[in-house]
Design a protein around this motif. Structure first.
Motif, PDB file in Angstrom:
ATOM      1  N   GLY A   8       0.827  -1.199   0.000  1.00 50.36           N
ATOM      2  CA  GLY A   8       0.000   0.000   0.000  1.00 50.36           C
ATOM      3  C   GLY A   8       0.860   1.247   0.000  1.00 50.36           C
ATOM      4  O   GLY A   8       1.877   1.310   0.693  1.00 50.36           O
ATOM      5  N   ILE A   9       0.460   2.252  -0.774  1.00 47.54           N
ATOM      6  CA  ILE A   9       1.105   3.564  -0.756  1.00 47.54           C
ATOM      7  C   ILE A   9       0.149   4.518  -0.063  1.00 47.54           C
ATOM      8  O   ILE A   9      -0.959   4.760  -0.546  1.00 47.54           O
ATOM      9  CB  ILE A   9       1.422   4.075  -2.179  1.00 47.54           C
ATOM     10  CG1 ILE A   9       2.254   3.044  -2.943  1.00 47.54           C
ATOM     11  CG2 ILE A   9       2.136   5.407  -2.118  1.00 47.54           C
ATOM     12  CD1 ILE A   9       3.678   2.920  -2.463  1.00 47.54           C
ATOM     13  N   LEU A  10       0.556   5.068   1.087  1.00 47.27           N
ATOM     14  CA  LEU A  10      -0.331   5.905   1.890  1.00 47.27           C
ATOM     15  C   LEU A  10       0.342   7.243   2.180  1.00 47.27           C
ATOM     16  O   LEU A  10       1.574   7.319   2.271  1.00 47.27           O
ATOM     17  CB  LEU A  10      -0.676   5.214   3.214  1.00 47.27           C
ATOM     18  CG  LEU A  10      -1.481   3.921   3.160  1.00 47.27           C
ATOM     19  CD1 LEU A  10      -0.592   2.710   2.925  1.00 47.27           C
ATOM     20  CD2 LEU A  10      -2.246   3.717   4.466  1.00 47.27           C
ATOM     21  N   ALA A  11      -0.466   8.282   2.348  1.00 48.52           N
ATOM     22  CA  ALA A  11       0.087   9.605   2.639  1.00 48.52           C
ATOM     23  C   ALA A  11      -1.016  10.592   2.938  1.00 48.52           C
ATOM     24  O   ALA A  11      -2.184  10.367   2.625  1.00 48.52           O
ATOM     25  CB  ALA A  11       0.920  10.113   1.461  1.00 48.52           C
ATOM     26  N   HIS A  12      -0.630  11.720   3.521  1.00 45.33           N
ATOM     27  CA  HIS A  12      -1.492  12.897   3.587  1.00 45.33           C
ATOM     28  C   HIS A  12      -1.663  13.426   2.166  1.00 45.33           C
ATOM     29  O   HIS A  12      -0.788  13.268   1.317  1.00 45.33           O
ATOM     30  CB  HIS A  12      -0.832  13.950   4.486  1.00 45.33           C
ATOM     31  CG  HIS A  12      -1.666  15.157   4.746  1.00 45.33           C
ATOM     32  ND1 HIS A  12      -2.389  15.323   5.912  1.00 45.33           N
ATOM     33  CD2 HIS A  12      -1.914  16.255   3.997  1.00 45.33           C
ATOM     34  CE1 HIS A  12      -3.018  16.481   5.868  1.00 45.33           C
ATOM     35  NE2 HIS A  12      -2.753  17.069   4.720  1.00 45.33           N
ATOM     36  N   GLN A 109      -2.920  13.881   8.609  1.00 47.60           N
ATOM     37  CA  GLN A 109      -3.288  12.550   8.125  1.00 47.60           C
ATOM     38  C   GLN A 109      -2.112  11.581   8.228  1.00 47.60           C
ATOM     39  O   GLN A 109      -2.312  10.381   8.412  1.00 47.60           O
ATOM     40  CB  GLN A 109      -3.783  12.647   6.670  1.00 47.60           C
ATOM     41  CG  GLN A 109      -4.402  11.376   6.130  1.00 47.60           C
ATOM     42  CD  GLN A 109      -5.803  11.154   6.649  1.00 47.60           C
ATOM     43  OE1 GLN A 109      -6.236  11.789   7.619  1.00 47.60           O
ATOM     44  NE2 GLN A 109      -6.528  10.273   6.028  1.00 47.60           N
ATOM     45  N   THR A 110      -0.882  12.099   8.133  1.00 43.00           N
ATOM     46  CA  THR A 110       0.297  11.246   8.294  1.00 43.00           C
ATOM     47  C   THR A 110       0.272  10.571   9.658  1.00 43.00           C
ATOM     48  O   THR A 110       0.542   9.377   9.788  1.00 43.00           O
ATOM     49  CB  THR A 110       1.586  12.072   8.161  1.00 43.00           C
ATOM     50  OG1 THR A 110       1.464  13.026   7.118  1.00 43.00           O
ATOM     51  CG2 THR A 110       2.770  11.175   7.877  1.00 43.00           C
ATOM     52  N   ARG A 111      -0.064  11.343  10.676  1.00 45.09           N
ATOM     53  CA  ARG A 111      -0.068  10.814  12.041  1.00 45.09           C
ATOM     54  C   ARG A 111      -1.189   9.787  12.225  1.00 45.09           C
ATOM     55  O   ARG A 111      -0.983   8.741  12.858  1.00 45.09           O
ATOM     56  CB  ARG A 111      -0.224  11.957  13.036  1.00 45.09           C
ATOM     57  CG  ARG A 111       0.912  12.960  12.966  1.00 45.09           C
ATOM     58  CD  ARG A 111       0.705  14.133  13.895  1.00 45.09           C
ATOM     59  NE  ARG A 111       0.813  13.732  15.291  1.00 45.09           N
ATOM     60  CZ  ARG A 111       0.722  14.581  16.317  1.00 45.09           C
ATOM     61  NH1 ARG A 111       0.505  15.864  16.078  1.00 45.09           N
ATOM     62  NH2 ARG A 111       0.829  14.147  17.544  1.00 45.09           N
ATOM     63  N   VAL A 112      -2.353  10.071  11.660  1.00 41.96           N
ATOM     64  CA  VAL A 112      -3.475   9.136  11.762  1.00 41.96           C
ATOM     65  C   VAL A 112      -3.112   7.803  11.097  1.00 41.96           C
ATOM     66  O   VAL A 112      -3.336   6.725  11.651  1.00 41.96           O
ATOM     67  CB  VAL A 112      -4.734   9.743  11.121  1.00 41.96           C
ATOM     68  CG1 VAL A 112      -5.847   8.705  11.039  1.00 41.96           C
ATOM     69  CG2 VAL A 112      -5.213  10.960  11.899  1.00 41.96           C
ATOM     70  N   LEU A 113      -2.543   7.881   9.899  1.00 36.45           N
ATOM     71  CA  LEU A 113      -2.188   6.666   9.154  1.00 36.45           C
ATOM     72  C   LEU A 113      -1.122   5.862   9.890  1.00 36.45           C
ATOM     73  O   LEU A 113      -1.215   4.630   9.988  1.00 36.45           O
ATOM     74  CB  LEU A 113      -1.696   7.040   7.752  1.00 36.45           C
ATOM     75  CG  LEU A 113      -2.751   7.621   6.809  1.00 36.45           C
ATOM     76  CD1 LEU A 113      -2.095   8.213   5.567  1.00 36.45           C
ATOM     77  CD2 LEU A 113      -3.767   6.560   6.405  1.00 36.45           C
ATOM     78  N   MET A 114      -0.105   6.539  10.423  1.00 36.22           N
ATOM     79  CA  MET A 114       0.974   5.823  11.092  1.00 36.22           C
ATOM     80  C   MET A 114       0.468   5.121  12.345  1.00 36.22           C
ATOM     81  O   MET A 114       0.878   3.989  12.635  1.00 36.22           O
ATOM     82  CB  MET A 114       2.104   6.793  11.453  1.00 36.22           C
ATOM     83  CG  MET A 114       3.367   6.087  11.945  1.00 36.22           C
ATOM     84  SD  MET A 114       4.092   5.076  10.634  1.00 36.22           S
ATOM     85  CE  MET A 114       5.349   4.175  11.531  1.00 36.22           C
ATOM     86  N   ARG A 115      -0.428   5.755  13.064  1.00 37.82           N
ATOM     87  CA  ARG A 115      -0.982   5.109  14.264  1.00 37.82           C
ATOM     88  C   ARG A 115      -1.678   3.800  13.905  1.00 37.82           C
ATOM     89  O   ARG A 115      -1.525   2.796  14.593  1.00 37.82           O
ATOM     90  CB  ARG A 115      -1.957   6.050  14.975  1.00 37.82           C
ATOM     91  CG  ARG A 115      -1.290   7.114  15.826  1.00 37.82           C
ATOM     92  CD  ARG A 115      -2.266   7.702  16.836  1.00 37.82           C
ATOM     93  NE  ARG A 115      -3.383   8.380  16.194  1.00 37.82           N
ATOM     94  CZ  ARG A 115      -3.419   9.668  15.909  1.00 37.82           C
ATOM     95  NH1 ARG A 115      -2.376  10.431  16.190  1.00 37.82           N
ATOM     96  NH2 ARG A 115      -4.468  10.219  15.348  1.00 37.82           N
TER      97      ARG A 115
END
Length: 674
Positions: A8-12, A109-115
């Protein structure tokens, strides 16, 4: 033999996630020319709406090979309004790349995804993008990542000439003394065997052993390697590809087991046929296989008519798909997101998924009524929204037959604009929206009981029911239990009561969904199947499941009244970073929005304010902050908890028969039956 990796590629939003996907496909020879997000020419942003707006709305799958590893790459939306699309992808990933902008740094959103990635223990590489852009950060960003995301990071290189067109990523040499010391410090804290070897003989810990230990900890999601680069220039992408191949785990699915897969995305073909995107967990799915599919307690059966597998950036027809792979499957009518495919529903995957939380992210907290602009479009609206809800179940259609209104649940205003544009472009339905409102919930306050017996106290149904309602533990959902002997009531009647209990509690005393409650069946009575003399079945003398479905709302509502409920609204925890000279101006604004500051601190010339704010006021704060802070304010927020509403509780209109008014309920029910 090639092994699969579902990545998966995820990001803000705007961190460069889709551009990185395009660069990876180009670097591996899948595409000859690079597409552009700005020009709307990327491979994974295939929807016209995505191309026009320059954002990813739907998850898209592409594929490429890195050595002996076949990578199924899933590009996900970055905007928080489409977090549900990310949620559906997480369950099929073997690993992830979290993209961070070197200019904007760690964003909300970076912080939400990393959590969530950490909570699910998904092995994750970090890629710091845009090192060629003016204002790119490197050393300071690493400190920010360690502070805001996770301290368990290890930078695998440095950046030369950051902020210029010639910026490049320079990997560290494992023989470099400073890098070796840093790597040893990180790895020995996680690997006791490596620590022992180092203590006994430092020279025995070779660069190769360090690389193997780094790969092992990365694959266990205990350490997160950091790469720097630019999706636009290609800097650092080669090193990232090597990291994907060496530092992330392969799919570890059961090749020999029975066929089993899960559905993580739905779309419709040119003829309107359902197409299911599936991750195969075990065995092999083949064309013409007749298989079961569905969820626990709701199984169907169908025949696979077509399969498409992903090869070199595109989907191509195939005869079968094996464990560890992703594919598109045709022929399974009525299939839905989250369904399990195979003869092992509730066993292989069901038992594992039953332990997962219902949602990795918070469900939508906003709601709006969709209004067709012309009466001509009214009959077309519901079928169109139904198809959209098939692709995004969290839209959660709510139809009010009395007022002829349809409501949808949303994460934010951008999603509302996308729904409006999609209805117009794909279905030819022009719509407007009522003002957005907050979705509240109801919690049970005490213990309430109610009971109705056959032919007593005005009970018109051949059913007897007693129910007790009481508060449940936070997060437990609705639990249904028994204090009667299971054999004292036919199984069909048990099922009718339980299903109706769950349906009724979607609209509590004030019209909001009741959360976290225990409902217990304390009494039951029925008339066995009887026939008049020399005749067949006679409804006048025999109880049916319909009697129990019709009586349950009245009994349950009486029990709920006796217990009492409180309306609760969703509260977000927010963090606002503002220039020090506007801090005094911000506080009255927060008060006006019913926000409650909890903590504040000063960092240089910036004030950081942490606090709580009602979910329905977050959008207003987002709009007010830029002009208030001359465009330099930063706001992040995420759902934190529900809180009791102060003052008169907000009421939500009911969508069906109203059991709170017994006379009206029975009258409308008799008309419906008639």
């Amino acid at each position: 033999m090639s092994r699969s990796l579902n990545l998966g590629i995820l990001a803000h939003v705007d961190a460069g996630k889709t551009s990185l996907t395009e660069r990876l496909l180009h670097a591996t020879g899948v595409i000859g020319d690079l597409g552009s997000v700005d020009d709307g020419s990327t491979v994974t942003d295939s929807l016209e709406l995505e191309r026009r707006r320059g954002i990813t709305i739907k998850a898209a799958v592409a594929s490429f090979d890195v050595g002996d590893v076949s990578v199924n790459l899933i590009d996900t939306p970055g905007h928080s309004d489409f977090i549900a699309e990310v949620e559906r992808v997480l369950g099929v990933l073997d690993g992830a790349v979290l993209v961070i902008s070197a200019v904007e740094g760690v964003q909300p959103q970076t912080r939400v995804l990393m959590r969530v990635l950490q909570r699910l223990r998904i092995p994750t590489l970090l890629f710091v993008n845009k090192i060629d852009r003016r204002g790119a950060q490197c050393a300071t960003l690493l400190a920010s990542i360690a502070d805001l995301l996770t301290p368990n990071i290890v930078a695998l290189g440095d950046v030369r000439e950051p902020g210029t067109a010639t910026a490049d990523f320079v990997p560290f040499d494992a023989r470099d003394a400073a890098f070796r010391a840093m790597l040893l410090d990180r790895l020995t804290a996680l690997d006791d065997d490596l620590l022992s070897a180092y203590v006994e003989d430092e020279g025995a810990v070779t660069a190769r052993r360090l690389r193997r230990a780094l790969a092992a900890q990365s694959r266990r999601a205990r350490l997160h390697p950091v790469f720097f680069g630019s999706a636009i220039t290609g800097a650092g992408v080669g090193q990232l590809l090597r990291g994907i191949r060496e530092l992330l785990p392969r799919a570890s699915d059961d090749v020999e087991g029975p066929a089993c897969a899960t559905v993580f995305k739905m779309e419709r073909g040119a003829a309107g046929e359902p197409i299911a995107y599936v991750r195969v967990h075990s065995g092999t799915l083949r064309i013409r296989d007749r298989i079961k599919y569905g969820s626990r307690g709701d199984s169907r059966e169908g025949r696979v008519t077509s399969i498409a597998v992903f090869e070199r950036g595109a989907s191509v027809p195939g005869n079968e798909v094996g464990a560890g792979s992703i594919a598109k499957v045709w022929g399974l009518h009525g299939i839905r997101i989250g369904d399990v495919i195979g003869d092992v529903i509730g066993d292989v995957v069901g038992d594992a998924t039953s332990q997962r939380p219902a949602h990795y992210f918070t469900p939508p907290s906003l709601e709006t009524v969709v209004v067709p602009r012309t009466e001509r479009d009214r009959p077309l609206l519901h079928p169109a929204l139904t198809l959209l809800a098939e692709q995004d179940p969290l839209i959660n259609l709510r139809q009010d037959d009395v007022r002829r209104e349809i409501s949808v649940s949303l994460y934010g205003e951008v999603q509302k604009e996308v729904v409006q544009a999609t209805l117009a472009e794909q279905f030819g339905v022009e719509v407007d929206f009522r003002p957005t409102t907050t979705i509240c919930v109801e919690r049970v306050l005490g213990v309430g009981t109610a009971e109705e017996r056959i032919k007593q106290d005005g009970n018109p149904f051949l059913a007897g029911i007693g129910l007790r309602v009481e508060p449940g533990e936070a997060g437990s959902g609705i639990r249904f239990g028994y204090e009667i002997e299971l054999g004292s009531l036919p199984i069909a009647f048990h099922k009718a009561i339980e299903e109706t209990v769950h349906a009724v509690l979607r609209e509590g005393l004030h019209g909001w969904q009741v959360m976290d409650a225990r409902v217990t069946l304390t009494y039951s009575g029925y008339w066995p199947r009887q026939s008049a003399m020399h005749q067949g079945f006679n409804k006048a003398f025999s109880s049916t499941a319909g009697d129990f479905r019709n009586l349950t709302p009245l009994v349950l509502t009486d029990a709920l009244r006796a217990a009492g409920t409180a309306v609760r609204e969703p509260i977000h925890r927010f963090r606002a970073e503002v220039p020090a000279d506007v801090f005094g101006t911000l506080l009255p604004v927060l008060t006006k929005l019913r926000a409650v500051p909890r903590e504040s601190s000063v960092a240089g010339g910036t004030y950081v304010v942490d606090g709580d704010i009602p979910a329905g006021r977050v959008h207003e704060l987002e709009q007010l902050l830029p002009p208030l802070t001359r465009g330099s304010g930063v706001l992040e927020s995420a759902f934190d908890h529900f809180s009791d509403v102060t003052g008169p509780p907000p009421e939500r209109a009911r969508t069906d028969l109203n059991p709170l008014d017994r006379k009206e309920y029975l009258l409308r029910l008799s008309r419906r039956v008639g």
